[in-house]
Design a protein around this motif. Structure first.
Motif, PDB file in Angstrom:
ATOM      1  N   GLY A 137     -18.114 -68.774 -20.551  1.00  7.34           N
ATOM      2  CA  GLY A 137     -17.552 -67.747 -19.685  1.00  7.34           C
ATOM      3  C   GLY A 137     -18.513 -66.903 -18.890  1.00  7.34           C
ATOM      4  N   TYR A 138     -19.803 -67.078 -19.064  1.00  4.36           N
ATOM      5  CA  TYR A 138     -20.776 -66.274 -18.322  1.00  4.36           C
ATOM      6  C   TYR A 138     -20.979 -66.844 -16.923  1.00  4.36           C
ATOM      7  N   ASP A 139     -21.379 -65.961 -16.014  1.00  7.40           N
ATOM      8  CA  ASP A 139     -21.669 -66.383 -14.654  1.00  7.40           C
ATOM      9  C   ASP A 139     -22.752 -65.486 -14.088  1.00  7.40           C
ATOM     10  N   HIS A 140     -23.198 -65.777 -12.888  1.00  4.11           N
ATOM     11  CA  HIS A 140     -24.252 -64.992 -12.247  1.00  4.11           C
ATOM     12  C   HIS A 140     -23.907 -64.750 -10.780  1.00  4.11           C
ATOM     13  N   MET A 141     -22.626 -64.477 -10.547  1.00  4.01           N
ATOM     14  CA  MET A 141     -22.170 -64.286  -9.172  1.00  4.01           C
ATOM     15  C   MET A 141     -22.519 -62.896  -8.627  1.00  4.01           C
ATOM     16  N   ASN A 142     -22.719 -61.928  -9.508  1.00  6.11           N
ATOM     17  CA  ASN A 142     -23.167 -60.618  -9.041  1.00  6.11           C
ATOM     18  C   ASN A 142     -24.402 -60.214  -9.844  1.00  6.11           C
ATOM     19  N   GLU A 143     -25.085 -59.184  -9.396  1.00  5.52           N
ATOM     20  CA  GLU A 143     -26.369 -58.783  -9.974  1.00  5.52           C
ATOM     21  C   GLU A 143     -26.250 -58.418 -11.461  1.00  5.52           C
ATOM     22  N   GLU A 144     -25.240 -57.670 -11.826  1.00  2.00           N
ATOM     23  CA  GLU A 144     -25.069 -57.261 -13.227  1.00  2.00           C
ATOM     24  C   GLU A 144     -24.878 -58.480 -14.137  1.00  2.00           C
ATOM     25  N   ASP A 145     -24.019 -59.403 -13.718  1.00  2.00           N
ATOM     26  CA  ASP A 145     -23.781 -60.610 -14.509  1.00  2.00           C
ATOM     27  C   ASP A 145     -25.022 -61.500 -14.567  1.00  2.00           C
ATOM     28  N   ARG A 146     -25.770 -61.563 -13.474  1.00  2.00           N
ATOM     29  CA  ARG A 146     -26.998 -62.357 -13.435  1.00  2.00           C
ATOM     30  C   ARG A 146     -28.007 -61.833 -14.454  1.00  2.00           C
ATOM     31  N   ILE A 147     -28.154 -60.528 -14.507  1.00  2.00           N
ATOM     32  CA  ILE A 147     -29.106 -59.914 -15.436  1.00  2.00           C
ATOM     33  C   ILE A 147     -28.700 -60.191 -16.886  1.00  2.00           C
ATOM     34  N   ILE A 148     -27.420 -60.066 -17.190  1.00  2.00           N
ATOM     35  CA  ILE A 148     -26.922 -60.347 -18.544  1.00  2.00           C
ATOM     36  C   ILE A 148     -27.193 -61.799 -18.922  1.00  2.00           C
ATOM     37  N   MET A 149     -26.864 -62.702 -18.025  1.00  2.00           N
ATOM     38  CA  MET A 149     -27.035 -64.125 -18.306  1.00  2.00           C
ATOM     39  C   MET A 149     -28.510 -64.487 -18.457  1.00  2.00           C
ATOM     40  N   GLU A 150     -29.359 -63.980 -17.594  1.00  2.00           N
ATOM     41  CA  GLU A 150     -30.787 -64.268 -17.685  1.00  2.00           C
ATOM     42  C   GLU A 150     -31.391 -63.749 -18.983  1.00  2.00           C
ATOM     43  N   GLU A 151     -30.956 -62.583 -19.425  1.00  2.00           N
ATOM     44  CA  GLU A 151     -31.465 -62.016 -20.670  1.00  2.00           C
ATOM     45  C   GLU A 151     -31.038 -62.864 -21.868  1.00  2.00           C
ATOM     46  N   LYS A 152     -29.794 -63.325 -21.875  1.00  5.92           N
ATOM     47  CA  LYS A 152     -29.320 -64.203 -22.950  1.00  5.92           C
ATOM     48  C   LYS A 152     -30.103 -65.512 -22.963  1.00  5.92           C
ATOM     49  N   GLN A 153     -30.323 -66.099 -21.789  1.00  6.94           N
ATOM     50  CA  GLN A 153     -31.103 -67.336 -21.697  1.00  6.94           C
ATOM     51  C   GLN A 153     -32.491 -67.133 -22.279  1.00  6.94           C
ATOM     52  N   ARG A 154     -33.138 -66.056 -21.880  1.00 13.77           N
ATOM     53  CA  ARG A 154     -34.490 -65.758 -22.349  1.00 13.77           C
ATOM     54  C   ARG A 154     -34.519 -65.610 -23.864  1.00 13.77           C
ATOM     55  N   LYS A 155     -33.563 -64.875 -24.409  1.00 15.13           N
ATOM     56  CA  LYS A 155     -33.542 -64.641 -25.856  1.00 15.13           C
ATOM     57  C   LYS A 155     -33.293 -65.923 -26.640  1.00 15.13           C
ATOM     58  N   ILE A 156     -32.366 -66.743 -26.179  1.00 15.39           N
ATOM     59  CA  ILE A 156     -32.067 -68.002 -26.885  1.00 15.39           C
ATOM     60  C   ILE A 156     -33.299 -68.900 -26.897  1.00 15.39           C
ATOM     61  N   LEU A 157     -33.926 -69.060 -25.740  1.00 16.49           N
ATOM     62  CA  LEU A 157     -35.129 -69.898 -25.662  1.00 16.49           C
ATOM     63  C   LEU A 157     -36.257 -69.322 -26.522  1.00 16.49           C
ATOM     64  N   GLU A 158     -36.411 -68.022 -26.499  1.00 18.64           N
ATOM     65  CA  GLU A 158     -37.430 -67.371 -27.289  1.00 18.64           C
ATOM     66  C   GLU A 158     -37.179 -67.589 -28.792  1.00 18.64           C
ATOM     67  N   LEU A 159     -35.943 -67.436 -29.223  1.00 12.88           N
ATOM     68  CA  LEU A 159     -35.610 -67.660 -30.637  1.00 12.88           C
ATOM     69  C   LEU A 159     -35.889 -69.094 -31.062  1.00 12.88           C
ATOM     70  N   GLU A 160     -35.803 -70.024 -30.127  1.00 10.14           N
ATOM     71  CA  GLU A 160     -36.065 -71.433 -30.410  1.00 10.14           C
ATOM     72  C   GLU A 160     -37.541 -71.807 -30.193  1.00 10.14           C
ATOM     73  N   GLY A 161     -38.364 -70.818 -29.859  1.00 11.91           N
ATOM     74  CA  GLY A 161     -39.785 -71.063 -29.686  1.00 11.91           C
ATOM     75  C   GLY A 161     -40.143 -71.824 -28.430  1.00 11.91           C
ATOM     76  N   ILE A 162     -39.282 -71.712 -27.422  1.00  9.41           N
ATOM     77  CA  ILE A 162     -39.516 -72.427 -26.161  1.00  9.41           C
ATOM     78  C   ILE A 162     -39.903 -71.399 -25.093  1.00  9.41           C
ATOM     79  N   SER A 163     -41.121 -71.548 -24.587  1.00  6.76           N
ATOM     80  CA  SER A 163     -41.598 -70.607 -23.583  1.00  6.76           C
ATOM     81  C   SER A 163     -42.126 -71.366 -22.373  1.00  6.76           C
ATOM     82  N   ARG A 164     -42.399 -70.624 -21.343  1.00 10.25           N
ATOM     83  CA  ARG A 164     -42.954 -71.208 -20.127  1.00 10.25           C
ATOM     84  C   ARG A 164     -44.366 -71.539 -20.398  1.00 10.25           C
TER      85      ARG A 164
END
Length: 164
Positions: A137-164
């Motif tokens: 249900g998440y989307d990034h059509m507006n700035e607020e939603d984009r920020i929420i989604m990007e933060e969740k993506q970052r946290k999930i990847l970080e918890l899995e030990g996947i970084s840039r």
């Protein structure tokens, strides 16, 4: 839990794509506290095929890195409270929550990994997490939603030990 993975691209990814996909699907569901066993379909295709799908379903005649086709609409993104009200949300044979389909482009995975200076593993993991959030249900059509989604993506990847 059912994660169906189909590899339909001529281009081969030289990474353990099935393991990465399975891990990121599960990590995304765990992060969002999904209370159900779920069913997700992931198809890996080439640019020509993803362009065709994008054109047919979204009216955009160009290739893209990932397409997400959620089976359900969420009243509140990531909240599963009222999903049981929709009997069609569940596979009648398994009882699993039907989340939806993810389509990934091999060429975009390889090209974007090079462009962003990280591994193909990281790029695939990111795209799967990104798409899983769309399926919940998440989307990034507006700035607020984009920020929420990007933060969740970052946290999930970080918890899995996947970084840039």
């Amino acid at each position: 839990m059912t994660i169906e993975i189909s590899y339909e691209s001529k281009m081969r990814l030289d990474i353990p794509y099935e393991d990465i996909i399975n891990r990121m699907v599960l990590a995304s569901l765990d992060f969002e506290n999904c209370p159900y066993e779920a069913e997700v379909s992931v198809t890996i295709v080439d640019d020509e095929e993803i362009r065709s799908i994008n054109s047919e379903y979204r009216g955009i005649d160009k290739s893209t890195d990932v397409l997400s086709f959620p089976f359900n609409e969420f009243t509140i993104s990531g909240h599963f409270d009222d999903i049981e009200e929709n009997i069609d949300a569940f596979n009648p044979e398994t009882g699993e929550l039907l989340l939806g389909d993810i389509i990934l482009s091999t060429e975009h995975i390889v090209e974007q990994a090079k462009e962003y200076g990280h591994s193909e593993t990281r790029e695939l993991a990111f795209l799967v997490v990104h798409s899983m959030l769309h399926l919940m249900g998440y989307d990034h059509m507006n700035e607020e939603d984009r920020i929420i989604m990007e933060e969740k993506q970052r946290k999930i990847l970080e918890l899995e030990g996947i970084s840039r």
